[in-house]
Design an enzyme around this catalytic site. Structure first.
Site, PDB file in Angstrom:
ATOM      1  N   HIS A 367       0.602  -0.926   0.212  1.00 22.38           N
ATOM      2  CA  HIS A 367      -0.119  -0.295  -0.393  1.00 22.38           C
ATOM      3  C   HIS A 367       0.611   1.246   0.050  1.00 22.38           C
ATOM      4  CE1 HIS A 367      -3.114  -2.768   0.663  1.00 22.38           C
ATOM      5  NE2 HIS A 367      -4.334  -2.215  -0.244  1.00 22.38           N
ATOM      6  N   ARG A 474     -11.149   4.895  -1.637  1.00 16.49           N
ATOM      7  CA  ARG A 474     -10.672   3.750  -0.162  1.00 16.49           C
ATOM      8  C   ARG A 474     -10.589   4.706   1.377  1.00 16.49           C
ATOM      9  NH1 ARG A 474      -6.042   1.821  -4.695  1.00 16.49           N
ATOM     10  NH2 ARG A 474      -6.044   0.000  -4.703  1.00 16.49           N
ATOM     11  N   ARG A 510     -16.157   2.758  -0.889  1.00 15.30           N
ATOM     12  CA  ARG A 510     -15.883   1.273  -0.546  1.00 15.30           C
ATOM     13  C   ARG A 510     -15.160   1.446   0.907  1.00 15.30           C
ATOM     14  NH1 ARG A 510     -10.368  -1.814  -1.807  1.00 15.30           N
ATOM     15  NH2 ARG A 510      -9.452  -0.659  -0.655  1.00 15.30           N
ATOM     16  N   GLU A 609     -13.022 -10.263  -5.617  1.00 12.14           N
ATOM     17  CA  GLU A 609     -11.890  -9.898  -5.504  1.00 12.14           C
ATOM     18  C   GLU A 609     -11.717 -12.045  -4.887  1.00 12.14           C
ATOM     19  OE1 GLU A 609      -9.889  -6.322  -3.875  1.00 12.14           O
ATOM     20  OE2 GLU A 609     -11.680  -6.874  -2.480  1.00 12.14           O
ATOM     21  N   ASN A 632      -6.627  -6.782  -8.251  1.00 17.74           N
ATOM     22  CA  ASN A 632      -4.943  -7.196  -7.028  1.00 17.74           C
ATOM     23  C   ASN A 632      -4.972  -7.667  -6.045  1.00 17.74           C
ATOM     24  OD1 ASN A 632      -4.398  -3.921  -8.152  1.00 17.74           O
ATOM     25  ND2 ASN A 632      -5.038  -3.396  -6.013  1.00 17.74           N
ATOM     26  N   ASP A 633      -6.378  -7.903  -5.740  1.00 12.34           N
ATOM     27  CA  ASP A 633      -6.491  -9.184  -4.846  1.00 12.34           C
ATOM     28  C   ASP A 633      -6.694 -10.338  -5.329  1.00 12.34           C
ATOM     29  OD1 ASP A 633      -5.706  -8.318  -2.449  1.00 12.34           O
ATOM     30  OD2 ASP A 633      -7.667  -7.048  -2.006  1.00 12.34           O
ATOM     31  N   ARG A 643       0.224 -10.846  -2.950  1.00 15.55           N
ATOM     32  CA  ARG A 643       1.170  -9.409  -3.561  1.00 15.55           C
ATOM     33  C   ARG A 643       2.005  -8.497  -2.846  1.00 15.55           C
ATOM     34  NH1 ARG A 643      -4.471  -5.323  -2.346  1.00 15.55           N
ATOM     35  NH2 ARG A 643      -3.073  -4.166  -2.741  1.00 15.55           N
ATOM     36  N   CYS A 680     -10.791  -2.149 -11.236  1.00 15.16           N
ATOM     37  CA  CYS A 680     -10.030  -0.833 -10.449  1.00 15.16           C
ATOM     38  C   CYS A 680      -8.778  -1.437  -9.970  1.00 15.16           C
ATOM     39  CB  CYS A 680     -11.330  -0.449  -9.430  1.00 15.16           C
ATOM     40  SG  CYS A 680     -11.875  -1.745  -8.097  1.00 15.16           S
TER      41      CYS A 680
HETATM   42  C1  PEP Z   1      -8.179  -4.857  -5.551  1.00 15.24           C
HETATM   43  O1  PEP Z   1      -7.455  -5.071  -4.553  1.00 15.24           O
HETATM   44  O2  PEP Z   1      -7.393  -4.906  -6.450  1.00 15.24           O
HETATM   45  C2  PEP Z   1      -8.170  -3.118  -4.936  1.00 15.24           C
HETATM   46  C3  PEP Z   1      -8.544  -2.289  -5.558  1.00 15.24           C
HETATM   47  O3  PEP Z   1      -8.053  -2.560  -3.912  1.00 15.24           O
HETATM   48  P1  PEP Z   1      -6.718  -2.548  -3.009  1.00 15.24           P
HETATM   49  O4  PEP Z   1      -6.037  -2.481  -3.883  1.00 15.24           O
HETATM   50  O5  PEP Z   1      -7.648  -1.314  -2.070  1.00 15.24           O
HETATM   51  O6  PEP Z   1      -6.782  -3.934  -1.607  1.00 15.24           O
HETATM   52 MG    MG Z   2      -8.436  -5.213  -2.346  1.00 21.44          MG
END
Ligand code: PEP
Ligand code: MG
Length: 753
Positions: A367, A474, A510, A609, A632-633, A643, A680
């Site tokens: 992050h 977020r 979210r 996710e 991402n998740d 990740r 996203c």
């Molecule tokens: C994701 O997981 O793709 C996402 C957009 O949320 P974050 O990156 O905040 O986990």
């Molecule tokens: Mg996520």
């Protein structure tokens, strides 16, 4: 026994040295005076200072007791003689019979024949030995532990004075390696795209030379004790699972505990403070020693321990300073250098002055990297050995295009960079011109480009990007940067501001996505073996409904008569979504009972996710107003690859059949049920990946602000049908990544990727 020194201690000696330095005698005369004072104070017949020349040779710079003719004549190659050995080992040598040591190198010009006992300590700055300080006596004796400690303290202060140019003029130091000064090029990994040129700001700052000596050792000792105790308690708490500070594995915390309670470590710190150093300088002194010793270790286990110690030192310094970096004055072109950063650390710096970020470790999906991308700050990570290779204020280039850092670059490298910066500026200008052009493909399909955000600062650029709204807000970022849990009013105020700035454009909020690597210092969480698979996101929200309901209340209140979009993170089962949605209904009813105006329209969606949902879309989609794919998740869980772990994070490619087929399946199911769907995750902001997504039929993409220009250019140049045919046929029969094939296809179709 060298009693006079033991009684007076290095404190008064250091003052004498300072006084000697204050006059305007020539540099060599000052240095001669320093060795005389040290020799006198330590009742040593010899005291000498050796400094390291640029080629690594150690040159005798001043001596009391050895032949004056040897000064600037005696030179020892790196690793040669006892002095070379000290630099090599990074630690003191204490010998009662030096001439019989195997490393002893006889130099007739020095006249050191009669001296048997020898104590030499490295002059350490950061983790580097820049020279050696030696005392010698005729008699065969072993110097006591306290004397070794005292000489090390003097060496530390001398090293800082030399390094800061206080002891010797620049002319004398021209060829001395007091700090890394040659140009260097380091290869790392790209965390956030862009180019920047500026001056190094160290996140973990060395202690300034004027803050090395304390006026009141007793008070300083109390301060140190309090900080050590706070640190010990913090680590004990973490081990007992009472504190959510670190998601570190148990063994790491055990090692921390071992060090934090280690008598040797505490003793060295206390000794240093009693001898007149400030608590911060004491931490630095002990840290330099560890770095110099362990930094050379090849053994990965030992290097890991060094890493733990570094972390512990950083924590202790934080306990000492209390505050942190908030008050720091930055130059206009600051490049922040750190070992690693937590997601909130970056936000402590003045964003208008922060031009780039270099990290020794880290991961592009962490992050901290997401925050760098959100703030559009170029970032290169995983630069091995970075911190020991730069000085505060060094010029440096962050080249995220080639994933490199250029330390102290040569003028030709800077000139080449200027050209590239100009090209980038030109591209940016092109993107800016496209700002108000709607993103239609060549064959007339509309693609909605949205921005990811999470903080009030992000809102400043919403208008500049040309985004058609915020596809992912977020909300946990507000919690991560706060000192304690944001209350209802603070939450409502932020959401209201977001809606005000968006001015009618859609914003998808979210709900809190905490846990995993997003931890709150003020929230107690139990230690988990696998935080990414653990109690996070909506799981936490459903188990602690008070927190979730408070947030929903703040959102509904902030919207008052305006449309509101709410989305739940990491939904893994249809029942979870149903339960979460029921809380929204309950909050709406609550607001109604109090006569608060309801949102003019309410859409509630789920993030996709967790791979399990892929086989339950038939039940999920009819219950949702929209969904958004968090790639991402989704990729992390699809490929079972953390990740945040650099060893596995980049091992699998989202541009490969399993990932693209999963995405395609989602898109098809949404099209069939008429459910609006967006992507996203970070991949939506990269033109090549976005090309693949558009080819699969996605028409809503939400991304970091810097992605919008390049992705729009891609969209404007693509023929969607041709892209779709091409990408889908590439998936057939492919055994692995189809990245190269997709890129070739895009070029063949003249798509700007
Ligand atoms: C994701 O997981 O793709 C996402 C957009 O949320 P974050 O990156 O905040 O986990
Ligand atoms: Mg996520």
């Amino acid at each position: 026994m060298v009693t006079s020194f033991a009684i007076r201690g290095p404190r008064s000696l250091l003052r004498q040295i300072r006084e000697a330095m204050a006059g305007d005698a020539p540099a060599q005369a000052k240095l001669n005076m320093v060795v005389r004072i040290i020799a006198g104070s330590m009742v040593a017949e010899v005291c000498s200072i050796y400094l390291r020349r640029a080629g690594g040779e150690l040159e005798l710079f001043a001596t009391e007791g050895l032949s004056a003719d040897a000064v600037h004549v005696t030179r020892l190659k790196s690793g040669e003689g006892l002095v070379g050995e000290i630099v090599r080992l990074g630690r003191p040598l204490n010998l009662s019979d030096a001439p019989n040591h195997p490393a002893f190198s006889y130099r007739p010009e020095t006249g050191e024949d009669p001296y048997h006992s020898f104590l030499g300590v490295p002059l350490l700055r950061g983790g580097r030995a820049i020279g050696v300080l030696v005392v010698q006596n005729r008699t065969e004796r072993s110097y006591g532990e306290e004397e070794v400690e005292d000489l090390q303290i003097i060496a530390m202060v001398l090293a800082e004075m030399v390094g800061a140019g206080e002891l010797l003029g620049q002319e004398v130091l021209k060829d001395v390696e007091i700090a890394p000064h040659r140009p260097e090029r380091l290869k790392g990994a790209r965390f956030a795209d862009g180019l920047a040129y500026g001056k190094v700001i160290l996140h973990e700052q060395p202690v300034a030379p004027e803050k090395l000596l304390s006026d009141d050792p007793a008070a300083e000792e109390i301060r140190l004790r309090a900080a050590v105790e706070a640190l010990q308690k913090q680590i004990d708490d973490m081990l007992e699972g009472h504190h959510g500070l670190v998601g570190a594995p148990y063994e790491v915390l055990e090692t921390y505990r071992m060090f934090a309670h280690d008598r040797g470590w505490n003793h060295s710190l206390e000794e240093a403070v009693r001898n007149g150093l400030t608590a911060e300088a004491a931490v630095e002194r002990v840290r330099s020693e560890h770095r110099a010793r362990l930094g050379q270790a090849r053994d990965p286990y030992l290097r890991e321990r060094l890493h733990d110690l570094e972390d512990l030192n950083d924590r202790l310094l934080r306990h000492l300073s209390g505050d942190g970096h908030k008050a720091r004055e930055l130059p206009d072109d600051a490049i922040l250098v750190a070992r690693n950063l937590g997601p909130a650390d970056l936000l402590e710096y003045d964003r208008t002055k922060l031009k780039g970020l270099l990290l020794e470790e880290g991961s592009p999906a962490s992050h901290a990297a997401i925050v760098a991308r959100a703030l559009d700050i170029p970032c290169v990570g995983r630069l091995a050995g970075l911190r020991d290779k730069v000085n505060e204020g060094d010029p440096v280039i962050v080249d995220a295009e080639s994933a490199e850092a250029f330390l102290r670059p040569r003028p030709d490298v800077v000139a080449a960079l200027d050209n590239r910066l100009a090209v980038r500026a030109q591209r940016r200008a092109e993107f800016a011109r496209l700002r108000d052009t709607p993103a239609f493909t060549k064959d007339g399909a509309k693609v909605t480009l949205l921005m990811n955000a999470g903080l009030a600062v992000d809102l400043d650029i919403l208008g500049e990007t040309g985004a058609e709204g915020i596809g992912l807000f977020r909300t946990e970022f507000q919690f991560m940067v706060a000192e304690d849990m944001p209350r209802l009013d603070a939450q409502r105020a932020l959401y209201e501001k977001v809606l005000d700035v968006a001015d009618g454009q859609p914003v998808t909020f979210r709900t809190l996505d905490l846990g995993g690597d997003k931890l709150l210092p003020y929230m107690e969480l139990e230690r988990e073996e696998n935080p990414a698979l653990g109690w996070r996101a909506i799981r936490m929200g459903l188990d602690r409904p008070a927190l979730l309901r408070l947030q929903l209340r703040a959102l509904i209140w902030a919207a008052r008569g305006r449309p509101l979009r709410i989305m739940f993170p990491l939904v893994a089962s249809v029942d979870e979504f149903r339960a979460a949605r029921a809380f929204v209904d309950a909050e709406l009813a609550w607001a109604q009972r109090r006569g608060r105006p309801a949102p003019s329209r309410l859409d509630v969606g789920a993030m996709i996710e967790a791979p399990a949902l892929l086989w339950h879309l038939d039940a999920l989609l009819p219950m949702t107003d929209f969904v958004s794919v968090g790639t991402n998740d989704l990729m992390q869980y699809l490929f079972a690859a953390d990740r945040g772990n650099p060893r596995v994070a980049d091992r699998y490619d989202p541009l490969s059949p399993p990932a693209l087929r999963a995405l395609q399946q989602i898109q098809v199911a949404c099209a069939e049920t008429g459910t609006p769907v967006s992507v996203c995750g970070e991949m939506a902001g990269r033109p090549l990946e976005a090309f693949a997504l558009v080819a699969l039929g996605f028409d809503r993409l939400s991304m970091p602000p810097a992605g919008i220009g390049p992705v729009k250019q891609m969209v404007l140049s693509v023929d969607r049908e041709a892209a779709q045919r091409g990408v889908i046929s590439l998936l057939k029969g492919a055994s692995g990544s189809v990245r190269n094939e997709i890129e070739t296809l895009a070029r063949k179709l003249y798509v700007a990727v």
